[in-house]
Design a protein around this motif. Sequence first.
Motif, PDB file in Angstrom:
ATOM      1  N   GLU A  89       0.811  -1.217   0.000  1.00  0.00           N
ATOM      2  CA  GLU A  89       0.000   0.000   0.000  1.00  0.00           C
ATOM      3  C   GLU A  89       0.845   1.268   0.000  1.00  0.00           C
ATOM      4  O   GLU A  89       0.454   2.269  -0.589  1.00  0.00           O
ATOM      5  N   GLN A  90       2.007   1.236   0.657  1.00  0.00           N
ATOM      6  CA  GLN A  90       2.868   2.421   0.695  1.00  0.00           C
ATOM      7  C   GLN A  90       3.351   2.783  -0.711  1.00  0.00           C
ATOM      8  O   GLN A  90       3.368   3.958  -1.086  1.00  0.00           O
ATOM      9  N   GLN A  91       3.716   1.776  -1.500  1.00  0.00           N
ATOM     10  CA  GLN A  91       4.162   2.045  -2.867  1.00  0.00           C
ATOM     11  C   GLN A  91       3.014   2.601  -3.704  1.00  0.00           C
ATOM     12  O   GLN A  91       3.206   3.531  -4.506  1.00  0.00           O
ATOM     13  N   LEU A  92       1.826   2.044  -3.532  1.00  0.00           N
ATOM     14  CA  LEU A  92       0.667   2.507  -4.291  1.00  0.00           C
ATOM     15  C   LEU A  92       0.243   3.906  -3.862  1.00  0.00           C
ATOM     16  O   LEU A  92      -0.210   4.708  -4.681  1.00  0.00           O
ATOM     17  N   GLU A  93       0.411   4.207  -2.589  1.00  0.00           N
ATOM     18  CA  GLU A  93       0.107   5.546  -2.080  1.00  0.00           C
ATOM     19  C   GLU A  93       0.967   6.587  -2.802  1.00  0.00           C
ATOM     20  O   GLU A  93       0.476   7.620  -3.260  1.00  0.00           O
ATOM     21  N   LYS A  94       2.245   6.290  -2.927  1.00  0.00           N
ATOM     22  CA  LYS A  94       3.167   7.196  -3.616  1.00  0.00           C
ATOM     23  C   LYS A  94       2.813   7.306  -5.110  1.00  0.00           C
ATOM     24  O   LYS A  94       2.881   8.381  -5.693  1.00  0.00           O
ATOM     25  N   TYR A  95       2.407   6.183  -5.702  1.00  0.00           N
ATOM     26  CA  TYR A  95       2.024   6.103  -7.115  1.00  0.00           C
ATOM     27  C   TYR A  95       0.886   7.069  -7.439  1.00  0.00           C
ATOM     28  O   TYR A  95       0.893   7.741  -8.464  1.00  0.00           O
ATOM     29  N   ILE A  96      -0.111   7.172  -6.557  1.00  0.00           N
ATOM     30  CA  ILE A  96      -1.277   8.017  -6.854  1.00  0.00           C
ATOM     31  C   ILE A  96      -1.233   9.371  -6.153  1.00  0.00           C
ATOM     32  O   ILE A  96      -2.166  10.164  -6.271  1.00  0.00           O
ATOM     33  N   GLU A  97      -0.137   9.653  -5.459  1.00  0.00           N
ATOM     34  CA  GLU A  97      -0.007  10.872  -4.665  1.00  0.00           C
ATOM     35  C   GLU A  97      -0.382  12.143  -5.436  1.00  0.00           C
ATOM     36  O   GLU A  97      -1.129  12.982  -4.940  1.00  0.00           O
ATOM     37  N   ASN A  98       0.123  12.302  -6.636  1.00  0.00           N
ATOM     38  CA  ASN A  98      -0.159  13.505  -7.424  1.00  0.00           C
ATOM     39  C   ASN A  98      -0.961  13.184  -8.685  1.00  0.00           C
ATOM     40  O   ASN A  98      -0.925  13.939  -9.651  1.00  0.00           O
ATOM     41  N   ALA A  99      -1.666  12.073  -8.655  1.00  0.00           N
ATOM     42  CA  ALA A  99      -2.417  11.622  -9.837  1.00  0.00           C
ATOM     43  C   ALA A  99      -3.856  12.141  -9.820  1.00  0.00           C
ATOM     44  O   ALA A  99      -4.379  12.535  -8.787  1.00  0.00           O
ATOM     45  N   ASN A 100      -4.454  12.096 -11.010  1.00  0.00           N
ATOM     46  CA  ASN A 100      -5.897  12.274 -11.171  1.00  0.00           C
ATOM     47  C   ASN A 100      -6.421  13.657 -10.782  1.00  0.00           C
ATOM     48  O   ASN A 100      -7.555  13.793 -10.351  1.00  0.00           O
ATOM     49  N   ASN A 101      -5.578  14.662 -10.957  1.00  0.00           N
ATOM     50  CA  ASN A 101      -6.013  16.048 -10.797  1.00  0.00           C
ATOM     51  C   ASN A 101      -5.931  16.726 -12.151  1.00  0.00           C
ATOM     52  O   ASN A 101      -5.251  16.243 -13.049  1.00  0.00           O
ATOM     53  N   LYS A 102      -6.573  17.862 -12.289  1.00  0.00           N
ATOM     54  CA  LYS A 102      -6.657  18.530 -13.585  1.00  0.00           C
ATOM     55  C   LYS A 102      -5.305  18.675 -14.284  1.00  0.00           C
ATOM     56  O   LYS A 102      -5.182  18.434 -15.470  1.00  0.00           O
ATOM     57  N   ASN A 103      -4.269  19.060 -13.558  1.00  0.00           N
ATOM     58  CA  ASN A 103      -2.960  19.284 -14.159  1.00  0.00           C
ATOM     59  C   ASN A 103      -1.954  18.180 -13.863  1.00  0.00           C
ATOM     60  O   ASN A 103      -0.751  18.389 -13.999  1.00  0.00           O
ATOM     61  N   SER A 104      -2.428  17.025 -13.462  1.00  0.00           N
ATOM     62  CA  SER A 104      -1.534  15.904 -13.146  1.00  0.00           C
ATOM     63  C   SER A 104      -0.736  15.456 -14.363  1.00  0.00           C
ATOM     64  O   SER A 104      -1.196  15.586 -15.500  1.00  0.00           O
ATOM     65  N   GLU A 105       0.425  14.887 -14.091  1.00  0.00           N
ATOM     66  CA  GLU A 105       1.234  14.287 -15.147  1.00  0.00           C
ATOM     67  C   GLU A 105       0.895  12.812 -15.316  1.00  0.00           C
ATOM     68  O   GLU A 105       1.452  12.142 -16.186  1.00  0.00           O
TER      69      GLU A 105
END
Length: 179
Positions: free
Chosen positions: A39-55
């Motif tokens: 879960e810790q790795q997945l938490e980091k994976y989605i940390e900055n994901a799925n927002n309007k300006n996400s990469e």
Amino acid sequence: MIELKYFQHSDFKQLINWIHSPAFLLQWSGSAFNYPLNEQQLEKYIENANNKNSEIFVYKVIDSELAETIGHISLGKIDRKNKSARIGRVLIGDKRARGKGIGQQMIKEILKIAFNELQLHRVSLGVFDFNTSAIACYERVGFTKEGLLRDTIKNEDEYWNLWEMSILEDEWRNENNLV
């Protein structure tokens, strides 16, 4: 039919359960994660994901008829200046859903997001050369092999080759009669 919805914390356990070996994790994610996936790795994976300006946009794949999550896919390395992105972490985790054209549906849905919503010009991906069913799937959707990257990843005592593939906006529109 399938539907893409944002991957979130409540989806972690299911994805972790699908990753059954170090080699499978390597095939799915390259060197992005370490086995065992947690879960810790997945938490980091989605940390900055799925927002309007996400990469990066990270999705779970839902079978619309069964209302069950059957897979995973991401669209990352989104470069708005050069209008490009990269498909990654493609997985049909539910074995019952494999061999039914779900992979093609997943790629088509992510390309709609890339070309229609994000207005991108180029989408690329990498696939190991031994994954012939995935290569065939990507070619059916319109991807072109650009080149073979030799010995890119080491798995135990062997190296794996990676096909670099891409599709351009006009190729996708022609493929889908959207011109």
